[in-house]
Design a protein around this motif. Structure first.
Motif, PDB file in Angstrom:
ATOM      1  N   MET A   1      80.693  44.446  -4.419  1.00  0.00           N
ATOM      2  CA  MET A   1      80.300  45.669  -5.110  1.00  0.00           C
ATOM      3  C   MET A   1      78.778  45.774  -5.193  1.00  0.00           C
ATOM      4  SD  MET A   1      83.039  47.381  -5.755  1.00  0.00           S
ATOM      5  CE  MET A   1      82.418  48.617  -6.849  1.00  0.00           C
ATOM      6  N   SER A   2      78.131  44.651  -5.398  1.00  0.00           N
ATOM      7  CA  SER A   2      76.674  44.663  -5.463  1.00  0.00           C
ATOM      8  C   SER A   2      76.072  45.148  -4.145  1.00  0.00           C
ATOM      9  CB  SER A   2      76.164  43.264  -5.793  1.00  0.00           C
ATOM     10  OG  SER A   2      74.780  43.259  -5.910  1.00  0.00           O
ATOM     11  N   TYR A   3      76.676  44.771  -3.052  1.00  0.00           N
ATOM     12  CA  TYR A   3      76.192  45.157  -1.726  1.00  0.00           C
ATOM     13  C   TYR A   3      76.124  46.670  -1.556  1.00  0.00           C
ATOM     14  CZ  TYR A   3      75.968  45.622   3.346  1.00  0.00           C
ATOM     15  OH  TYR A   3      75.610  45.967   4.612  1.00  0.00           O
ATOM     16  N   ILE A   4      77.085  47.383  -2.145  1.00  0.00           N
ATOM     17  CA  ILE A   4      77.086  48.840  -2.016  1.00  0.00           C
ATOM     18  C   ILE A   4      76.415  49.536  -3.209  1.00  0.00           C
ATOM     19  CG2 ILE A   4      79.073  48.889  -0.469  1.00  0.00           C
ATOM     20  CD1 ILE A   4      80.804  49.780  -2.862  1.00  0.00           C
ATOM     21  N   GLY A   5      75.739  48.745  -4.046  1.00  0.00           N
ATOM     22  CA  GLY A   5      74.953  49.335  -5.127  1.00  0.00           C
ATOM     23  C   GLY A   5      75.644  49.435  -6.471  1.00  0.00           C
ATOM     24  N   TYR A   6      76.803  48.795  -6.612  1.00  0.00           N
ATOM     25  CA  TYR A   6      77.543  48.847  -7.871  1.00  0.00           C
ATOM     26  C   TYR A   6      77.912  47.439  -8.331  1.00  0.00           C
ATOM     27  CZ  TYR A   6      77.941  53.764  -6.689  1.00  0.00           C
ATOM     28  OH  TYR A   6      77.645  55.060  -6.375  1.00  0.00           O
ATOM     29  N   PRO A   7      76.925  46.677  -8.834  1.00  0.00           N
ATOM     30  CA  PRO A   7      77.238  45.319  -9.277  1.00  0.00           C
ATOM     31  C   PRO A   7      78.221  45.328 -10.444  1.00  0.00           C
ATOM     32  CG  PRO A   7      75.049  45.950 -10.016  1.00  0.00           C
ATOM     33  CD  PRO A   7      75.540  47.053  -9.108  1.00  0.00           C
ATOM     34  N   ILE A   8      79.036  44.312 -10.520  1.00  0.00           N
ATOM     35  CA  ILE A   8      80.021  44.188 -11.602  1.00  0.00           C
ATOM     36  C   ILE A   8      79.326  43.636 -12.840  1.00  0.00           C
ATOM     37  CG2 ILE A   8      82.132  43.007 -12.337  1.00  0.00           C
ATOM     38  CD1 ILE A   8      82.921  43.008  -9.328  1.00  0.00           C
ATOM     39  N   VAL A   9      79.491  44.330 -13.952  1.00  0.00           N
ATOM     40  CA  VAL A   9      78.897  43.895 -15.215  1.00  0.00           C
ATOM     41  C   VAL A   9      79.435  42.507 -15.561  1.00  0.00           C
ATOM     42  CG1 VAL A   9      78.708  44.375 -17.685  1.00  0.00           C
ATOM     43  CG2 VAL A   9      78.601  46.259 -16.047  1.00  0.00           C
ATOM     44  N   GLY A  10      78.528  41.587 -15.880  1.00  0.00           N
ATOM     45  CA  GLY A  10      78.908  40.237 -16.260  1.00  0.00           C
ATOM     46  C   GLY A  10      79.052  39.276 -15.095  1.00  0.00           C
ATOM     47  N   ASP A  11      78.838  39.729 -13.856  1.00  0.00           N
ATOM     48  CA  ASP A  11      78.946  38.863 -12.687  1.00  0.00           C
ATOM     49  C   ASP A  11      77.629  38.123 -12.508  1.00  0.00           C
ATOM     50  OD1 ASP A  11      79.024  37.694 -10.149  1.00  0.00           O
ATOM     51  OD2 ASP A  11      80.259  39.304  -9.326  1.00  0.00           O
ATOM     52  N   ASN A  12      77.621  36.839 -12.844  1.00  0.00           N
ATOM     53  CA  ASN A  12      76.400  36.040 -12.792  1.00  0.00           C
ATOM     54  C   ASN A  12      75.977  35.685 -11.373  1.00  0.00           C
ATOM     55  OD1 ASN A  12      76.166  35.988 -15.608  1.00  0.00           O
ATOM     56  ND2 ASN A  12      77.543  34.242 -15.749  1.00  0.00           N
ATOM     57  N   VAL A  13      76.887  35.764 -10.412  1.00  0.00           N
ATOM     58  CA  VAL A  13      76.558  35.400  -9.035  1.00  0.00           C
ATOM     59  C   VAL A  13      76.057  36.598  -8.244  1.00  0.00           C
ATOM     60  CG1 VAL A  13      77.467  34.461  -6.875  1.00  0.00           C
ATOM     61  CG2 VAL A  13      78.205  33.491  -9.064  1.00  0.00           C
ATOM     62  N   TYR A  14      76.821  37.674  -8.224  1.00  0.00           N
ATOM     63  CA  TYR A  14      76.484  38.825  -7.399  1.00  0.00           C
ATOM     64  C   TYR A  14      76.013  40.030  -8.202  1.00  0.00           C
ATOM     65  CZ  TYR A  14      78.907  36.117  -3.881  1.00  0.00           C
ATOM     66  OH  TYR A  14      79.291  35.121  -3.035  1.00  0.00           O
ATOM     67  N   GLY A  15      75.922  39.896  -9.494  1.00  0.00           N
ATOM     68  CA  GLY A  15      75.461  41.004 -10.324  1.00  0.00           C
ATOM     69  C   GLY A  15      73.978  41.237 -10.154  1.00  0.00           C
ATOM     70  N   ASN A  16      73.441  42.108 -10.984  1.00  0.00           N
ATOM     71  CA  ASN A  16      72.018  42.444 -10.883  1.00  0.00           C
ATOM     72  C   ASN A  16      71.142  41.525 -11.725  1.00  0.00           C
ATOM     73  OD1 ASN A  16      72.587  43.340 -13.437  1.00  0.00           O
ATOM     74  ND2 ASN A  16      72.250  45.497 -13.015  1.00  0.00           N
ATOM     75  N   GLY A  17      71.722  40.463 -12.279  1.00  0.00           N
ATOM     76  CA  GLY A  17      70.956  39.509 -13.065  1.00  0.00           C
ATOM     77  C   GLY A  17      70.802  39.892 -14.522  1.00  0.00           C
ATOM     78  N   LYS A  18      71.318  41.047 -14.891  1.00  0.00           N
ATOM     79  CA  LYS A  18      71.226  41.512 -16.279  1.00  0.00           C
ATOM     80  C   LYS A  18      72.577  41.316 -16.969  1.00  0.00           C
ATOM     81  CE  LYS A  18      68.093  45.215 -14.938  1.00  0.00           C
ATOM     82  NZ  LYS A  18      67.932  46.672 -14.866  1.00  0.00           N
ATOM     83  N   ASN A  19      72.519  41.091 -18.259  1.00  0.00           N
ATOM     84  CA  ASN A  19      73.742  41.046 -19.067  1.00  0.00           C
ATOM     85  C   ASN A  19      73.424  41.693 -20.406  1.00  0.00           C
ATOM     86  OD1 ASN A  19      76.214  40.601 -20.200  1.00  0.00           O
ATOM     87  ND2 ASN A  19      76.213  38.403 -19.934  1.00  0.00           N
ATOM     88  N   GLU A  20      72.970  42.930 -20.325  1.00  0.00           N
ATOM     89  CA  GLU A  20      72.505  43.626 -21.518  1.00  0.00           C
ATOM     90  C   GLU A  20      73.597  43.894 -22.537  1.00  0.00           C
ATOM     91  OE1 GLU A  20      71.559  47.929 -20.725  1.00  0.00           O
ATOM     92  OE2 GLU A  20      71.915  47.238 -18.676  1.00  0.00           O
ATOM     93  N   PHE A  21      74.852  43.767 -22.134  1.00  0.00           N
ATOM     94  CA  PHE A  21      75.964  44.023 -23.054  1.00  0.00           C
ATOM     95  C   PHE A  21      76.515  42.746 -23.659  1.00  0.00           C
ATOM     96  CE2 PHE A  21      76.026  47.369 -19.798  1.00  0.00           C
ATOM     97  CZ  PHE A  21      75.717  48.451 -20.599  1.00  0.00           C
ATOM     98  N   GLY A  22      75.988  41.590 -23.251  1.00  0.00           N
ATOM     99  CA  GLY A  22      76.448  40.318 -23.784  1.00  0.00           C
ATOM    100  C   GLY A  22      77.876  39.979 -23.372  1.00  0.00           C
ATOM    101  N   ILE A  23      78.255  40.397 -22.177  1.00  0.00           N
ATOM    102  CA  ILE A  23      79.616  40.174 -21.681  1.00  0.00           C
ATOM    103  C   ILE A  23      79.805  38.712 -21.302  1.00  0.00           C
ATOM    104  CG2 ILE A  23      81.228  40.750 -19.807  1.00  0.00           C
ATOM    105  CD1 ILE A  23      80.757  42.985 -21.839  1.00  0.00           C
ATOM    106  N   VAL A  24      80.923  38.152 -21.695  1.00  0.00           N
ATOM    107  CA  VAL A  24      81.302  36.810 -21.262  1.00  0.00           C
ATOM    108  C   VAL A  24      82.357  37.002 -20.178  1.00  0.00           C
ATOM    109  CG1 VAL A  24      82.366  34.630 -21.938  1.00  0.00           C
ATOM    110  CG2 VAL A  24      80.833  35.821 -23.521  1.00  0.00           C
ATOM    111  N   GLY A  25      82.019  36.638 -18.944  1.00  0.00           N
ATOM    112  CA  GLY A  25      82.924  36.859 -17.823  1.00  0.00           C
ATOM    113  C   GLY A  25      82.652  38.206 -17.180  1.00  0.00           C
ATOM    114  N   GLN A  26      83.403  38.505 -16.135  1.00  0.00           N
ATOM    115  CA  GLN A  26      83.208  39.738 -15.387  1.00  0.00           C
ATOM    116  C   GLN A  26      84.046  40.871 -15.966  1.00  0.00           C
ATOM    117  OE1 GLN A  26      84.421  38.501 -11.518  1.00  0.00           O
ATOM    118  NE2 GLN A  26      82.453  37.595 -11.036  1.00  0.00           N
TER     119      GLN A  26
END
Length: 66
Positions: free
Chosen positions: A1-26
């Protein structure tokens, strides 16, 4: 999803490096799951709504778009 511009919230590997919502897990959710039972071949289906925390974050993101 990150590859096409839609990183998964909470994804520490392929996400955008942000976790502004404090999500634990994807933030992944299957609304509907279904399959044919391996013994009976009967189709089985389960359906569930989004968890409240998912709905809350989606609402926040939609408000930001305005």
């Amino acid at each position: 999803m990150s590859y096409i511009g839609y990183p998964i919230v909470g994804d520490n590997v392929y996400g955008n490096g942000k976790n502004e919502f404090g999500i634990v897990g994807q933030m992944l959710h299957a609304k509907v799951l279904g399959f044919n039972h391996p013994t009976t071949n009967q189709y089985m289906k389960w359906e569930i709504n989004l968890p409240k925390e998912f709905e809350d974050i989606i609402k926040l993101l939609k408000e930001r778009e305005k």
